[in-house]
Design a protein around this motif. Structure first.
Motif, mmCIF file in Angstrom:
data_model
loop_
_atom_site.group_PDB
_atom_site.id
_atom_site.type_symbol
_atom_site.label_atom_id
_atom_site.label_comp_id
_atom_site.label_asym_id
_atom_site.label_seq_id
_atom_site.Cartn_x
_atom_site.Cartn_y
_atom_site.Cartn_z
ATOM 1 N N MET A 117 2.455 -0.412 4.657
ATOM 2 C CA MET A 117 2.196 -1.804 5.020
ATOM 3 C C MET A 117 1.967 -1.952 6.524
ATOM 4 S SD MET A 117 5.011 -3.716 2.584
ATOM 5 C CE MET A 117 4.375 -5.378 2.873
ATOM 6 N N ALA A 118 2.661 -1.144 7.305
ATOM 7 C CA ALA A 118 2.556 -1.243 8.764
ATOM 8 C C ALA A 118 1.179 -0.827 9.270
ATOM 9 C CB ALA A 118 3.640 -0.394 9.427
ATOM 10 N N VAL A 119 0.542 0.123 8.587
ATOM 11 C CA VAL A 119 -0.724 0.670 9.097
ATOM 12 C C VAL A 119 -1.944 0.217 8.307
ATOM 13 C CG1 VAL A 119 0.469 2.705 10.005
ATOM 14 C CG2 VAL A 119 -0.523 2.783 7.707
ATOM 15 N N ALA A 120 -1.741 -0.487 7.184
ATOM 16 C CA ALA A 120 -2.868 -0.858 6.313
ATOM 17 C C ALA A 120 -3.827 -1.811 7.025
ATOM 18 C CB ALA A 120 -2.347 -1.504 5.036
ATOM 19 N N THR A 121 -5.121 -1.508 6.912
ATOM 20 C CA THR A 121 -6.146 -2.403 7.451
ATOM 21 C C THR A 121 -6.952 -3.082 6.347
ATOM 22 O OG1 THR A 121 -7.677 -0.526 7.620
ATOM 23 C CG2 THR A 121 -6.376 -1.073 9.585
ATOM 24 N N ASP A 122 -6.667 -2.704 5.109
ATOM 25 C CA ASP A 122 -7.320 -3.300 3.952
ATOM 26 C C ASP A 122 -6.266 -4.040 3.134
ATOM 27 O OD1 ASP A 122 -9.781 -3.296 1.999
ATOM 28 O OD2 ASP A 122 -8.052 -2.721 0.774
ATOM 29 N N PHE A 123 -6.589 -5.234 2.650
ATOM 30 C CA PHE A 123 -5.613 -6.044 1.910
ATOM 31 C C PHE A 123 -5.097 -5.317 0.675
ATOM 32 C CE2 PHE A 123 -4.727 -9.126 -1.493
ATOM 33 C CZ PHE A 123 -3.624 -9.771 -0.923
ATOM 34 N N ARG A 124 -5.969 -4.591 -0.025
ATOM 35 C CA ARG A 124 -5.551 -3.898 -1.232
ATOM 36 C C ARG A 124 -4.537 -2.801 -0.926
ATOM 37 N NH1 ARG A 124 -11.595 -2.720 -3.121
ATOM 38 N NH2 ARG A 124 -11.649 -2.472 -0.849
ATOM 39 N N LEU A 125 -4.729 -2.100 0.202
ATOM 40 C CA LEU A 125 -3.767 -1.072 0.593
ATOM 41 C C LEU A 125 -2.444 -1.705 1.005
ATOM 42 C CD1 LEU A 125 -3.219 1.916 1.083
ATOM 43 C CD2 LEU A 125 -4.110 1.632 3.422
ATOM 44 N N PHE A 126 -2.507 -2.829 1.696
ATOM 45 C CA PHE A 126 -1.296 -3.555 2.084
ATOM 46 C C PHE A 126 -0.524 -3.978 0.833
ATOM 47 C CE2 PHE A 126 0.961 -7.473 3.275
ATOM 48 C CZ PHE A 126 1.643 -7.053 4.409
ATOM 49 N N ALA A 127 -1.238 -4.528 -0.157
ATOM 50 C CA ALA A 127 -0.591 -4.942 -1.404
ATOM 51 C C ALA A 127 -0.033 -3.741 -2.163
ATOM 52 C CB ALA A 127 -1.580 -5.708 -2.280
ATOM 53 N N PHE A 128 -0.738 -2.603 -2.109
ATOM 54 C CA PHE A 128 -0.236 -1.381 -2.757
ATOM 55 C C PHE A 128 1.072 -0.924 -2.112
ATOM 56 C CE2 PHE A 128 0.114 3.267 -2.468
ATOM 57 C CZ PHE A 128 0.298 3.564 -3.809
ATOM 58 N N GLY A 129 1.116 -0.922 -0.778
ATOM 59 C CA GLY A 129 2.339 -0.532 -0.079
ATOM 60 C C GLY A 129 3.509 -1.419 -0.460
ATOM 61 N N SER A 130 3.252 -2.725 -0.546
ATOM 62 C CA SER A 130 4.300 -3.660 -0.932
ATOM 63 C C SER A 130 4.758 -3.416 -2.365
ATOM 64 C CB SER A 130 3.784 -5.097 -0.784
ATOM 65 O OG SER A 130 4.771 -6.037 -1.152
ATOM 66 N N THR A 131 3.814 -3.106 -3.256
ATOM 67 C CA THR A 131 4.159 -2.841 -4.654
ATOM 68 C C THR A 131 4.959 -1.547 -4.787
ATOM 69 O OG1 THR A 131 2.117 -3.966 -5.318
ATOM 70 C CG2 THR A 131 3.200 -2.585 -6.970
ATOM 71 N N LEU A 132 4.553 -0.494 -4.078
ATOM 72 C CA LEU A 132 5.312 0.762 -4.072
ATOM 73 C C LEU A 132 6.722 0.535 -3.534
ATOM 74 C CD1 LEU A 132 5.478 3.877 -4.350
ATOM 75 C CD2 LEU A 132 4.560 4.020 -2.007
ATOM 76 N N LEU A 133 6.814 -0.227 -2.457
ATOM 77 C CA LEU A 133 8.104 -0.555 -1.872
ATOM 78 C C LEU A 133 9.007 -1.219 -2.907
ATOM 79 C CD1 LEU A 133 9.961 -0.988 0.664
ATOM 80 C CD2 LEU A 133 8.767 -3.159 0.979
ATOM 81 N N GLY A 134 8.436 -2.176 -3.650
ATOM 82 C CA GLY A 134 9.228 -2.864 -4.655
ATOM 83 C C GLY A 134 9.684 -1.930 -5.762
ATOM 84 N N PHE A 135 8.811 -1.093 -6.262
ATOM 85 C CA PHE A 135 9.147 -0.202 -7.376
ATOM 86 C C PHE A 135 10.280 0.747 -7.017
ATOM 87 C CE2 PHE A 135 8.479 3.698 -9.886
ATOM 88 C CZ PHE A 135 8.597 3.163 -11.165
ATOM 89 N N CYS A 136 10.338 1.157 -5.764
ATOM 90 C CA CYS A 136 11.333 2.155 -5.337
ATOM 91 C C CYS A 136 12.612 1.544 -4.776
ATOM 92 C CB CYS A 136 10.716 3.089 -4.294
ATOM 93 S SG CYS A 136 9.323 4.045 -4.920
ATOM 94 N N SER A 137 12.730 0.231 -4.793
ATOM 95 C CA SER A 137 13.861 -0.422 -4.119
ATOM 96 C C SER A 137 15.070 -0.575 -5.033
ATOM 97 C CB SER A 137 13.424 -1.793 -3.589
ATOM 98 O OG SER A 137 12.485 -1.662 -2.553
ATOM 99 N N ILE A 138 15.565 0.541 -5.573
ATOM 100 C CA ILE A 138 16.757 0.457 -6.414
ATOM 101 C C ILE A 138 18.042 0.721 -5.639
ATOM 102 C CG2 ILE A 138 15.420 1.178 -8.428
ATOM 103 C CD1 ILE A 138 17.033 3.840 -8.315
ATOM 104 N N SER A 139 17.928 1.282 -4.436
ATOM 105 C CA SER A 139 19.122 1.673 -3.686
ATOM 106 C C SER A 139 20.095 0.524 -3.434
ATOM 107 C CB SER A 139 18.717 2.327 -2.362
ATOM 108 O OG SER A 139 17.983 3.499 -2.581
ATOM 109 N N PRO A 140 19.636 -0.677 -3.028
ATOM 110 C CA PRO A 140 20.602 -1.753 -2.778
ATOM 111 C C PRO A 140 21.374 -2.169 -4.020
ATOM 112 C CG PRO A 140 18.430 -2.305 -1.883
ATOM 113 C CD PRO A 140 18.257 -1.108 -2.744
ATOM 114 N N TYR A 141 20.850 -1.851 -5.205
ATOM 115 C CA TYR A 141 21.466 -2.301 -6.453
ATOM 116 C C TYR A 141 22.325 -1.215 -7.092
ATOM 117 C CZ TYR A 141 17.995 -5.534 -5.102
ATOM 118 O OH TYR A 141 17.246 -6.394 -4.328
ATOM 119 N N LEU A 142 22.259 -0.006 -6.531
ATOM 120 C CA LEU A 142 23.215 1.032 -6.889
ATOM 121 C C LEU A 142 24.532 0.842 -6.160
ATOM 122 C CD1 LEU A 142 20.822 4.116 -6.802
ATOM 123 C CD2 LEU A 142 22.075 3.326 -8.817
#
Length: 427
Positions: A117-142
């Motif tokens: 998300m920090a380096v994305a210059t295309d909206f689709r890549l930015f949205a992909f980074g955010s989606t990947l981030l969401g899918f992997c965000s289980i640590s706070p709930y463990l």
């Protein structure tokens, strides 16, 4: 909770050692010291902050990529839905695989997502980074289930409140810090700073967690059986559906309000910068002091009663949003109310199922969090679409509808729990 090596059998006799299959005594999970609990709360703050950076800066991010309010709303929406899917598919592994190992793996993956998300210059890549981030965000709930296995039942509210305070701190840092940083250095600086924090946490947090004393399900399961077991657990513990539905609506309301504020306050009608949205988020700091006390209140009143009372307060605050929306100063009143009542509702919700047997708590948490983020994903898109259609008043009306429904469900839960509460006091 001062001795970090004090033994605790599975929420029964704190001094009795467990026996292994070979008959030799085996130490149960040790109590966490307050110092380690605090460090885990801080780590949780960084882990949970990632989806919230976009709230105050949603307008400049949309302008940077040349998209409108409804389209930029897809970024938090996809993040929340991906998080729900990740929780459903990955979090149950916490009852089978060492929590420390899972946290280490998925913290690194969160770092990768937010770095994209920090380096994305295309909206689709930015949205992909955010989606990947969401899918992997289980640590706070463990972390809550990990800590609950090392906590006496009578301290569950206090300990849950400390972790929730960390969550509040993370959200506070994300929303207030993002607005100020973006105003002076641009929105990309927000994600560069967030990537740096995530890198530090992904390296450090595994060292805060024990690996050799964790409680696991007594019978190993295949992955398929573990996922399938969710249906049986829900059947045997239907109150998790009520807690999940209340949190789904409450969390959806929270996202609707803050995404709406990010668009409303920076609109030509209000004329504020994104830093003002961040400053308004600083009112969340009141929770850093109040939430541990409110957790003890929930211990005294009982989870269902505390939840029902706080839902009344929350609904009253939401009803103030539309009439107070024309003034930044008046908006501070409902914001403070919502910041106090909302986390207490979450604490009370979690208390209703974190007192269940340790072997199923991660899966109960899975159901709860999946419902919460499905609601968050739908509300993220609905809030920005409502704002695009009818402005702040439409967003406030959507929030009131969701919170009113949560209020009804909370009181249904309270009245259903009363006979059990009376029976416990009589016994």
């Amino acid at each position: 909770m001062t001795d970090p090596v004090e033994p605790m059998a599975a929420m029964t006799s704190p001094a009795a050692p467990a026996a292994t299959s070979g008959g030799a005594p085996k130490r149960g999970p040790a109590h966490l010291s307050d110092a380690r609990l605090l460090l885990l709360a801080i780590a949780g703050a960084v882990l949970v902050a990632n989806p919230y950076y976009i709230h105050p800066i949603i307008a400049p991010v949309a302008q940077s990529f040349g998209v409108g309010p409804a389209t930029i709303g897809l970024v938090p929406a996809l993040n929340q839905i991906a998080l729900a899917i990740g929780i459903l598919l990955l979090l149950p592994l916490g009852d089978r695989i060492r929590n420390r190992r899972l946290v280490a793996i998925f913290s690194v993956m969160q770092f990768v997502g937010i770095a994209i998300m920090a380096v994305a210059t295309d909206f689709r890549l930015f949205a992909f980074g955010s989606t990947l981030l969401g899918f992997c965000s289980i640590s706070p709930y463990l972390l809550p289930t990990y800590v609950s296995k090392r906590t006496r039942p009578e301290e569950l509210g206090r300990v849950t409140a400390i972790l929730t305070t960390g969550v509040i701190g993370g959200i506070l840092i994300a929303r207030s810090g993002a607005g100020v940083i973006a105003q002076h250095f641009g929105w990309r600086a927000v994600y560069i700073a967030a990537s740096t924090l995530m890198l530090a946490v992904s390296i450090g947090v595994p060292f805060l967690m024990d690996e050799d004393a964790e409680a696991h399900a007594s019978e190993p399961m295949s992955y398929g059986a573990l996922i399938a077991s969710l249906f049986g657990i829900v059947r045997d513990h239907p109150s998790i559906l009520l807690a999940g539905a209340i949190q789904m609506l409450g969390f959806g309301t929270f996202l609707a309000i803050w995404l709406g504020l990010g668009l409303h306050l920076t609109s030509p009608a209000m004329g504020y910068g994104v830093d003002v949205v961040g400053y308004l988020a600083l009112f969340s700091a009141v929770n850093l002091v109040l939430t541990p006390r409110l957790g003890r209140m929930a211990d005294r009143l009982g989870a269902e009663k505390a939840r029902a009372y706080c839902l009344i307060v929350q609904f009253a605050g939401v009803l103030m949003l539309a009439p107070f929306g024309h003034s930044l100063w008046l908006l501070m009143i409902p914001i403070v109310i919502l910041n106090i009542a909302g986390p207490t509702i979450d604490i009370a919700n979690r208390m209703t199922f974190l007192s269940q047997p340790p072997a199923i708590r991660t899966r109960l948490m899975t159901v709860y969090i999946v419902m919460m983020f499905v609601g968050g994903g739908i509300s993220s898109w609905a809030a920005t679409a409502a704002y695009a259609w009818g402005g702040w008043n439409a967003d406030a009306a959507l929030s009131a509808l969701m919170m009113g429904t949560a209020l009804i469900l909370g009181w249904i839960g309270y009245w259903r729990a009363r006979p059990l509460s009376v029976a416990r006091r009589a016994g």
